[in-house]
Design an enzyme around this catalytic site. Sequence first.
Site, mmCIF file in Angstrom:
data_model
loop_
_atom_site.group_PDB
_atom_site.id
_atom_site.type_symbol
_atom_site.label_atom_id
_atom_site.label_comp_id
_atom_site.label_asym_id
_atom_site.label_seq_id
_atom_site.Cartn_x
_atom_site.Cartn_y
_atom_site.Cartn_z
ATOM 1 C CG ASP A 28 -6.601 2.923 1.844
ATOM 2 O OD1 ASP A 28 -5.608 2.288 1.471
ATOM 3 O OD2 ASP A 28 -7.656 2.375 2.199
ATOM 4 C CB SER A 70 -0.891 -0.036 1.253
ATOM 5 O OG SER A 70 -1.584 1.162 1.357
ATOM 6 C CG ASN A 80 -13.939 5.919 -6.696
ATOM 7 O OD1 ASN A 80 -14.206 4.833 -6.195
ATOM 8 N ND2 ASN A 80 -14.766 6.554 -7.487
ATOM 9 C CE LYS A 82 -10.969 -7.929 -5.177
ATOM 10 N NZ LYS A 82 -10.077 -6.761 -5.087
ATOM 11 N N PRO A 83 -11.754 -5.203 -0.925
ATOM 12 C CG PRO A 83 -10.379 -4.273 0.740
ATOM 13 C CD PRO A 83 -11.035 -5.555 0.313
ATOM 14 C CD GLU A 132 -23.613 0.481 -4.345
ATOM 15 O OE1 GLU A 132 -22.860 1.422 -4.626
ATOM 16 O OE2 GLU A 132 -23.228 -0.568 -3.790
ATOM 17 C CD GLU A 176 -14.889 5.875 -15.929
ATOM 18 O OE1 GLU A 176 -14.520 4.703 -16.058
ATOM 19 O OE2 GLU A 176 -15.686 6.244 -15.040
ATOM 20 C CB CYS A 205 -18.267 6.305 -11.008
ATOM 21 S SG CYS A 205 -19.327 6.541 -9.581
ATOM 22 C CD GLU A 247 -24.098 1.423 -8.388
ATOM 23 O OE1 GLU A 247 -23.857 2.319 -9.225
ATOM 24 O OE2 GLU A 247 -25.216 1.267 -7.881
HETATM 25 P P1 NAD Z 1 -11.559 -2.002 -11.700
HETATM 26 O O1 NAD Z 1 -12.678 -2.442 -12.556
HETATM 27 O O2 NAD Z 1 -10.181 -2.109 -12.219
HETATM 28 O O3 NAD Z 1 -11.551 -2.830 -10.325
HETATM 29 C C1 NAD Z 1 -12.669 -2.838 -9.470
HETATM 30 C C2 NAD Z 1 -12.551 -4.022 -8.523
HETATM 31 O O4 NAD Z 1 -12.767 -5.235 -9.241
HETATM 32 C C3 NAD Z 1 -11.206 -4.162 -7.834
HETATM 33 O O5 NAD Z 1 -11.419 -4.555 -6.494
HETATM 34 C C4 NAD Z 1 -10.546 -5.293 -8.619
HETATM 35 O O6 NAD Z 1 -9.590 -6.021 -7.876
HETATM 36 C C5 NAD Z 1 -11.729 -6.163 -8.958
HETATM 37 N N1 NAD Z 1 -11.601 -7.019 -10.121
HETATM 38 C C6 NAD Z 1 -10.896 -6.782 -11.261
HETATM 39 N N2 NAD Z 1 -11.084 -7.788 -12.126
HETATM 40 C C7 NAD Z 1 -11.943 -8.665 -11.551
HETATM 41 C C8 NAD Z 1 -12.541 -9.890 -11.971
HETATM 42 N N3 NAD Z 1 -12.288 -10.422 -13.165
HETATM 43 N N4 NAD Z 1 -13.394 -10.523 -11.119
HETATM 44 C C9 NAD Z 1 -13.690 -9.984 -9.917
HETATM 45 N N5 NAD Z 1 -13.131 -8.824 -9.470
HETATM 46 C C10 NAD Z 1 -12.284 -8.177 -10.279
HETATM 47 O O7 NAD Z 1 -11.944 -0.522 -11.266
HETATM 48 P P2 NAD Z 1 -11.049 0.540 -10.485
HETATM 49 O O8 NAD Z 1 -9.962 0.972 -11.418
HETATM 50 O O9 NAD Z 1 -10.711 0.006 -9.146
HETATM 51 O O10 NAD Z 1 -12.092 1.738 -10.272
HETATM 52 C C11 NAD Z 1 -12.343 2.687 -11.247
HETATM 53 C C12 NAD Z 1 -13.615 2.350 -11.991
HETATM 54 O O11 NAD Z 1 -14.692 2.173 -11.082
HETATM 55 C C13 NAD Z 1 -14.053 3.466 -12.913
HETATM 56 O O12 NAD Z 1 -14.493 2.948 -14.144
HETATM 57 C C14 NAD Z 1 -15.209 4.104 -12.172
HETATM 58 O O13 NAD Z 1 -16.106 4.787 -12.981
HETATM 59 C C15 NAD Z 1 -15.819 2.936 -11.496
HETATM 60 N N6 NAD Z 1 -16.612 3.361 -10.333
HETATM 61 C C16 NAD Z 1 -17.978 3.270 -10.382
HETATM 62 C C17 NAD Z 1 -18.745 3.704 -9.316
HETATM 63 C C18 NAD Z 1 -20.253 3.631 -9.339
HETATM 64 O O14 NAD Z 1 -20.850 3.678 -8.284
HETATM 65 N N7 NAD Z 1 -20.878 3.529 -10.483
HETATM 66 C C19 NAD Z 1 -18.110 4.226 -8.185
HETATM 67 C C20 NAD Z 1 -16.727 4.296 -8.166
HETATM 68 C C21 NAD Z 1 -15.987 3.853 -9.244
#
Ligand code: NAD
Length: 487
Positions: A93, A26, A153, A176-177, A461, A384, A284, A250
């Site tokens: 974080d 981290s 985020n 899982k964060p 949500e 995006e 997002c 989401e």
């Molecule tokens: P990401 O899609 O890379 O990862 C999101 C999560 O999914 C992480 O915890 C990651 O480890 C997990 N993950 C990745 N591949 C996976 C798989 N194959 N199976 C299960 N889990 C998997 O997204 P990010 O880069 O962490 O976040 C940014 C994105 O999130 C942006 O596109 C943003 O718009 C979106 N977002 C949406 C909302 C909403 O409420 N609509 C809120 C915040 C962020």
Amino acid sequence: MRAQPTASHFIDGEYVEDDAGTVIESLYPATGEVIARLYAATPAIVEKAIAVAKRAQPEWAAMSPTARGRILKRAADIMRERNRELSELETLDTGKPIQETIVADPTSGADSFEFFGGVVAAALNGSYIPLGGDFAYTKRVPLGVCVGIGAWNYPQQIACWKAAPALAAGNAMVFKPSENTPLGALKIAEILIEAGLPKGLFNVIQGDRDTGPLLVNHPDVAKVSLTGSVPTGRKVAAAAAGNLKHVTMELGGKSPLIVFDDADIDSAVGGAMLGNFYSTGQVCSNGTRVFVQKDIKSEFLKRLKARTEAMAIGDPMNEATQIGPMVSWAQREKVLQYIEKGKAEGATLVVGGGIPNNVSGEGYYVQPTVFADVTDEMTIAREEIFGPVMCVLDFEDEAEVIARGNATEFGLAAGVFTADMSRAHRVVDQLEAGTLWINTYNLCPVEIPFGGSKQSGFGRENSIAALEHYSELKTVYVGTGPVQAPY
Ligand code: NAD
């Protein structure tokens, strides 16, 4: 290491370590300093977390909603008492300025526990259906073990927005964060235990894109709620379909924010800045395509430029700082590449456009950036970016801007600034998005449903709607006379 937790995972009411997992470092985004070293969950940890959740859930579901709600409301109180400590952890974080985390992160999580703890007893009801002698009734029942997967985020808010309705409805959760922000959810798990939540109901395991599928594919999981990008959403939804799990998605967006020429320009500029620069643009629902009606374009850009240039960029722990670093080096590189693309494809750079020179070279900073004269075809107007990059596009009339606003695969959010209320409602009625704002932007109190349409996802949500997504209807038909069988 200044933010090292007791161990990587929190399962069955206690911290658990398994150093056979791959290392997750981290990093504090403002300096690049390693602040904690954790391990991704091994398959054994995933199995353990799901098994304890499965064991603990039936007894929790059997409690009265009022009793469950009381525990969640206590968790809200503890979060508020510890707001400063939780906000500092959130800043470490994510790199988001403390000015924001102190008002928007643990407090939003606490709102969620307070809201669902308060409404669940009144909202989780069924109905009585008279059938002329016979009757039926419905009831809302929990789904069982739910999985939450978070983005980086809003780590604490995302954990709470998923845990609060899931737990209120009588489910257990394994969360899982994001691997970029592993710390906040562990504190939420600790606080829930302190508030009296029985062990095993909210478990946190660490991991990345290789760990997520172990959760999503597990046969004992009834539901997956993901906050993440559209490509991840597609993968998770496809995997969850394997055994027809419930899903809430989401996902990302490229939302239109439309400013008509009768709008209060200062408010519209403020809304556009909040909707592009808050959390260093990592939101997002951001209104990243700002459509400005042609005759106010120069005045809008003049005020926007002055206010953007005056933003305080720097140390996120300084209460005066308004713009902190991006969450990671990789995210900053991605954003800088988009900025270069904007310049190369002919957009006019109004302000920003690079790395600020008043900050540590080790931090992942990007200047808040505004492009004008952006056209619909440019890459920066279509994809995006997830960084502090605002695209200003010109438009002439209402029908044109609605069509252009909708011309995207995304449908998360949209906004309209105008003094004409008839027009405001007419326009939002035609915009394709899940959450829309009139004369404001990006406000998401727990009372209102939040979520997307089109490729931005499904499910909601917050609000009573979220309880429905963490429960299902059971219908019971009651016969009151002899069975009339024809044989
Ligand atoms: P990401 O899609 O890379 O990862 C999101 C999560 O999914 C992480 O915890 C990651 O480890 C997990 N993950 C990745 N591949 C996976 C798989 N194959 N199976 C299960 N889990 C998997 O997204 P990010 O880069 O962490 O976040 C940014 C994105 O999130 C942006 O596109 C943003 O718009 C979106 N977002 C949406 C909302 C909403 O409420 N609509 C809120 C915040 C962020």
